[in-house]
Write a protein that holds these residues in place. Structure first.
Motif, short mmCIF file in Angstrom:
data_model
loop_
_atom_site.label_atom_id
_atom_site.label_comp_id
_atom_site.label_asym_id
_atom_site.label_seq_id
_atom_site.Cartn_x
_atom_site.Cartn_y
_atom_site.Cartn_z
N MET A 1 0.84 -1.19 0.00
CA MET A 1 0.00 0.00 0.00
C MET A 1 0.88 1.25 0.00
O MET A 1 1.76 1.39 0.84
CB MET A 1 -0.93 0.00 1.22
N GLN A 2 0.66 2.16 -0.94
CA GLN A 2 1.45 3.37 -1.04
C GLN A 2 0.96 4.42 -0.05
O GLN A 2 -0.24 4.55 0.18
CB GLN A 2 1.38 3.94 -2.46
N MET A 3 1.91 5.16 0.51
CA MET A 3 1.58 6.22 1.47
C MET A 3 1.83 7.57 0.83
O MET A 3 2.81 7.76 0.10
CB MET A 3 2.45 6.09 2.72
N GLN A 4 0.96 8.55 1.09
CA GLN A 4 1.16 9.92 0.62
C GLN A 4 0.49 10.87 1.59
O GLN A 4 -0.31 10.46 2.44
CB GLN A 4 0.61 10.10 -0.80
N THR A 5 0.84 12.14 1.47
CA THR A 5 0.20 13.17 2.29
C THR A 5 -0.26 14.31 1.38
O THR A 5 0.23 14.49 0.28
CB THR A 5 1.15 13.74 3.36
N PHE A 6 -1.25 15.04 1.87
CA PHE A 6 -1.74 16.23 1.18
C PHE A 6 -1.81 17.35 2.20
O PHE A 6 -2.45 17.21 3.25
CB PHE A 6 -3.12 15.98 0.58
N GLN A 7 -1.14 18.45 1.91
CA GLN A 7 -1.07 19.58 2.84
C GLN A 7 -1.82 20.78 2.27
O GLN A 7 -1.64 21.15 1.11
CB GLN A 7 0.38 19.95 3.12
N ALA A 8 -2.64 21.39 3.11
CA ALA A 8 -3.38 22.59 2.74
C ALA A 8 -3.80 23.29 4.02
O ALA A 8 -4.24 22.63 4.97
CB ALA A 8 -4.59 22.26 1.89
N LYS A 17 -2.87 4.28 -0.54
CA LYS A 17 -3.47 3.94 -1.82
C LYS A 17 -3.11 2.52 -2.21
O LYS A 17 -1.97 2.10 -2.08
CB LYS A 17 -2.98 4.92 -2.89
N THR A 18 -4.12 1.79 -2.72
CA THR A 18 -3.88 0.43 -3.20
C THR A 18 -4.89 0.10 -4.28
O THR A 18 -5.99 0.66 -4.33
CB THR A 18 -3.99 -0.59 -2.05
N GLY A 19 -4.53 -0.84 -5.16
CA GLY A 19 -5.43 -1.30 -6.20
C GLY A 19 -5.47 -0.41 -7.42
O GLY A 19 -4.85 0.66 -7.46
N ASP A 20 -6.22 -0.86 -8.44
CA ASP A 20 -6.40 -0.12 -9.69
C ASP A 20 -7.86 -0.15 -10.08
O ASP A 20 -8.59 -1.09 -9.77
CB ASP A 20 -5.57 -0.75 -10.80
N GLY A 21 -8.27 0.91 -10.79
CA GLY A 21 -9.64 0.99 -11.24
C GLY A 21 -10.29 2.28 -10.80
O GLY A 21 -9.61 3.22 -10.36
N PRO A 22 -11.62 2.37 -10.89
CA PRO A 22 -12.32 3.58 -10.45
C PRO A 22 -12.02 3.87 -8.98
O PRO A 22 -11.92 2.95 -8.17
CB PRO A 22 -13.80 3.22 -10.66
N PRO A 23 -11.87 5.16 -8.63
CA PRO A 23 -11.45 5.50 -7.26
C PRO A 23 -12.53 5.37 -6.21
O PRO A 23 -13.68 5.77 -6.41
CB PRO A 23 -11.00 6.97 -7.39
N VAL A 24 -12.13 4.80 -5.08
CA VAL A 24 -12.98 4.68 -3.90
C VAL A 24 -12.21 5.32 -2.74
O VAL A 24 -11.03 5.02 -2.53
CB VAL A 24 -13.30 3.21 -3.56
N VAL A 25 -12.85 6.19 -1.99
CA VAL A 25 -12.22 6.90 -0.87
C VAL A 25 -12.91 6.50 0.42
O VAL A 25 -14.14 6.64 0.54
CB VAL A 25 -12.28 8.42 -1.06
N LEU A 26 -12.14 6.00 1.39
CA LEU A 26 -12.67 5.54 2.68
C LEU A 26 -12.38 6.59 3.76
O LEU A 26 -11.22 6.95 3.96
CB LEU A 26 -12.05 4.20 3.06
N ILE A 27 -13.42 7.02 4.45
CA ILE A 27 -13.30 8.09 5.46
C ILE A 27 -13.82 7.56 6.80
O ILE A 27 -15.01 7.27 6.95
CB ILE A 27 -14.10 9.34 5.06
N HIS A 28 -12.93 7.45 7.77
CA HIS A 28 -13.31 6.93 9.09
C HIS A 28 -14.07 7.97 9.91
O HIS A 28 -14.17 9.14 9.53
CB HIS A 28 -12.06 6.46 9.85
N GLY A 29 -14.55 7.54 11.05
CA GLY A 29 -15.33 8.41 11.91
C GLY A 29 -14.55 8.97 13.09
O GLY A 29 -13.33 8.84 13.18
N LEU A 30 -15.28 9.62 14.00
CA LEU A 30 -14.70 10.21 15.19
C LEU A 30 -13.98 9.14 16.01
O LEU A 30 -14.54 8.08 16.26
CB LEU A 30 -15.81 10.85 16.03
N SER A 31 -12.75 9.43 16.40
CA SER A 31 -11.87 8.54 17.17
C SER A 31 -11.35 7.37 16.36
O SER A 31 -10.63 6.52 16.88
CB SER A 31 -12.55 8.02 18.45
N GLY A 32 -11.68 7.32 15.07
CA GLY A 32 -11.26 6.20 14.24
C GLY A 32 -9.92 6.42 13.56
O GLY A 32 -9.17 7.34 13.89
N SER A 33 -9.64 5.56 12.59
CA SER A 33 -8.41 5.66 11.80
C SER A 33 -8.58 4.81 10.55
O SER A 33 -9.59 4.10 10.39
CB SER A 33 -7.19 5.18 12.60
#
Length: 244
Positions: A1-8, A17-33
């Motif tokens: 799994m590739q690691m990257q950061t985005f700063q703003a 990031k892992t896999g190929d194909g249409p993008p799926v973005v996973l967003i955890h909840g409060l206190s999660g990871s």
């Protein structure tokens, strides 16, 4: 799994990031990871490029003050723009679903599908009352996952958790829901004691064309409690909506 950061805006979003194909973005909840999606990434990454986020203040991004729901949504929308991602499926759990809703509204030209798992956004209570339900919620869920919940909560710290809970409970998405243009799947655990199933049904009914599914015997962390069913519902939804 590739690691990257985005700063703003002096905030750093951690992305795997892992896999190929249409993008799926996973967003955890409060206190999660990002670790909360461990049982879902293998199934999703077989046919999709999966981006797993650690929100600012949580997980690998814990050395920062957590952002508000609206600021986190804007950061994700900016990241989608910078990465030039399109035809995106945003999958968010709890506060992550709340954030995904707002991000989809900010970037409708990039977000094609939404999956909302036990999403906050309509919950009306106080941080104290919500906290009192946590022991019951952990008893209802998968017992082997409790150490991960505790470890991630400790890593985020009490200030981030308190500010995050206070902010999400102030931020209602009620007026936003009829404007959501992304095809939407709402998934709830039938035994969710933190965000009751009645709110899941209300959420789904207010989003044009949304599908709604309840998973029996699953609690608030529905993608951990019932990963096989969760993965099947999500993959079926994405396949069917791609055919439309």
């Amino acid at each position: 799994m590739q690691m990257q950061t985005f700063q703003a805006a002096q905030a750093t979003l951690h992305v795997q990031k892992t896999g190929d194909g249409p993008p799926v973005v996973l967003i955890h909840g409060l206190s999660g990871s990002s670790r909360w999606w461990r049982r879902n990434i293998p199934a999703l990454s077989r046919e999709h490029q999966v981006f797993v986020l650690d929100l600012v203040g949580y997980g690998r991004a814990w050395r920062q003050r957590a952002l508000s729901v609206q600021a986190a949504s804007q950061l994700i929308a900016d990241w989608l723009e910078t990465e030039d991602l399109s035809d995106v499926t945003l999958i968010g759990h709890s506060m992550g679903g709340h954030i995904a809703l707002r991000a989809a509204a900010l970037a409708p030209e990039r977000v094609d599908r939404l999956v909302l798992a036990c999403a906050s956004g309509l919950l009306k209570t106080s941080p104290t009352r919500a906290a009192l339900k946590l022991p019951h919620a952990m008893m209802v869920g998968r017992p082997s996952f409790v150490p991960r919940i505790m470890a991630d909560a400790l890593r985020a710290g009490p200030l981030n958790l308190w500010h995050g809970a206070s902010d999400l409970l102030r931020d209602s998405v009620h007026d936003l829901l009829p404007q959501i243009s992304a095809r939407t799947l709402v998934i709830w655990g039938a035994r969710d004691v933190l965000v009751p199933v009645a709110l899941g049904r209300t959420l789904a009914a207010a989003i044009p064309g949304a599908e709604y599914h309840e998973i029996p015997r699953a609690g608030h962390v529905v993608m951990v409690d019932a990963p096989e069913t969760f993965n099947r519902l999500v993959l079926s939804f994405m396949k069917e909506s791609e055919a439309v």
